[in-house]
Design a protein around this motif. Sequence first.
Motif, PDB file in Angstrom:
ATOM      1  N   ARG A 138       0.839  -1.212   0.000  1.00 31.61           N
ATOM      2  CA  ARG A 138       0.000   0.000   0.000  1.00 31.61           C
ATOM      3  C   ARG A 138       0.864   1.249   0.000  1.00 31.61           C
ATOM      4  O   ARG A 138       0.570   2.225  -0.679  1.00 31.61           O
ATOM      5  N   ASN A 139       1.951   1.222   0.768  1.00 27.92           N
ATOM      6  CA  ASN A 139       2.842   2.388   0.805  1.00 27.92           C
ATOM      7  C   ASN A 139       3.462   2.631  -0.558  1.00 27.92           C
ATOM      8  O   ASN A 139       3.655   3.760  -0.974  1.00 27.92           O
ATOM      9  N   ALA A 140       3.775   1.519  -1.268  1.00 25.93           N
ATOM     10  CA  ALA A 140       4.433   1.664  -2.572  1.00 25.93           C
ATOM     11  C   ALA A 140       3.454   2.189  -3.620  1.00 25.93           C
ATOM     12  O   ALA A 140       3.872   2.833  -4.572  1.00 25.93           O
ATOM     13  N   ALA A 141       2.172   1.901  -3.472  1.00 26.74           N
ATOM     14  CA  ALA A 141       1.215   2.311  -4.501  1.00 26.74           C
ATOM     15  C   ALA A 141      -0.108   2.718  -3.876  1.00 26.74           C
ATOM     16  O   ALA A 141      -1.126   2.059  -4.072  1.00 26.74           O
ATOM     17  N   PRO A 142      -0.094   3.831  -3.110  1.00 24.07           N
ATOM     18  CA  PRO A 142      -1.341   4.194  -2.418  1.00 24.07           C
ATOM     19  C   PRO A 142      -2.479   4.537  -3.379  1.00 24.07           C
ATOM     20  O   PRO A 142      -3.641   4.355  -3.056  1.00 24.07           O
TER      21      PRO A 142
END
Length: 488
Positions: A138-142
Amino acid sequence: MTPSPPEYWVAKLTPNPGVNYTVTLWSTTAASVDDQSCHWDRERSALRAALREAAESGDTKRAQALAKKLNSLNDSFLGNLFSLRAHADAALTRESGLRAALRADNGVLGYALGSVAMQVLLQLPDERGVDQHIADWRNAAPEVLDGSECILQSCTPEEATQWQEKHRAKSNSILKLGEATPATPFRHITVLGREATDALLPGEGKVMLDATLGGGGHSELLLRCGASVWGIDRDPAACAAARKRLESYGNRMHVMAGCFADAKELLHREGIESVDGIIADLGISSPQVDTPQRGFSFLTEGPLDMRMDPNSPRCAADIVNNAPEEEIADILHRYGEERASRAIARRIVQQRTAAPITTTMRLAEIICSVLPRRGRQHPATRSFQALRIAVNDELGQLESLLKNGLSLLHKGGRFAVITFHSLEDRAVKRFFEHVSKKELDRPEWPMPRPNPDYTARVITRKPITPDAEELTANPRSRSAKLRVLEKI
Ligand SMILES: C[S@@+](CC[C@H](N)C(=O)[O-])C[C@H]1O[C@@H](n2cnc3c(N)ncnc32)[C@H](O)[C@@H]1O
């Protein structure tokens, strides 16, 4: 589609290494845009067929109504086409961050991006729980992974294999595949260990650079002689394995993740200006080639990856599916010395239009369809070597290491390089010869001129190769050549 109730969502999962999970997250991806345009196509085909039928049966009233409907559908389609494409391109760009995060995650055995959901097959390789893996993605592709809905389902190894089989068939939706087996320990047999260690003259108080840390085999031999070692590897799995293996040497061993082309900067950042010796044991380690998920081997099914650093931007599938035919032919010719480079590149481009080439075995089959097996070498050997070299820019990295490495050495410091194929060995031999020549001469010069790069002497006139005992114990050492240089 309504996500299932949140009781399936295990936010804090007790670490349970070796258990496989499938995770379904809801996402907005480029696939949803393609689905929309497929829906349009279907509707248009249906209208066209109905129109043809009405016209043929002489029902003009119905035909007119259908023609009007078709026109307005075409108008709305064309009107939306550009924004739709822009949307798809933007979605693809956003997805690349997600793909990179999934590829970098050593627990991810496979993933499929669908129109409203993404499925991930996850195996917990370490103490991180499922929630931590998901938080990383999720952090990599919010922008792609929205909300908190998530279905988490545990599955048996058999079910994990079935999941892979199911998605393998849809080669356009499955982007990464791995084996549903427990993670294997890092096992690499060090090549020319004694010869390289002896050549580097290690001892108490000496500072050494291991530019290709791998499993830490050469580092350990140097540490045992009393030296301190700074080890570099671009593969996070190698860094982790070496750190664990060498932890008993305390602060004499330092592990740095990165590329050896940047060795100088990495060492300077740590306050090390020069070293007494450098070992570079080039190429890939056994765990890299033996892990199907890494995509280096044409003998086992895996994603067409081949990146030593799973976070680097371009994998082998990117080259095979997107590069122009001439570039592919050039790579196969230059880095694999493949004589059939043009024919193989042509076949790859023909085949990729039918369906993207995403797995090692499919590429190997395509190569075998051009080159029949002759002799002992598999027909895909040279092409796989070429792609690996291109994906990891191995020759560019080597050139920088040679130049920077020599400048890092103290006077009397030694540089030992082990190569595994002729392209590498030629580059090392030429560099060593060049920097050890006092003078340079060219036919057009009236007399020889001093060599501004003259800073070293060659210790090994002929390369050192493994002896019979090593060859028997480790057949993978068969093409190894060790060359040694000394700074003067
Ligand atoms: C043959 S293995 C080294 C094995 C090690 N000497 C041992 O005995 O355990 C080569 C290692 O170098 C790493 N490597 C290759 N090219 C690299 C580069 N340009 N920068 C950093 N590491 C690299 C690979 O990831 C791999 O782990």
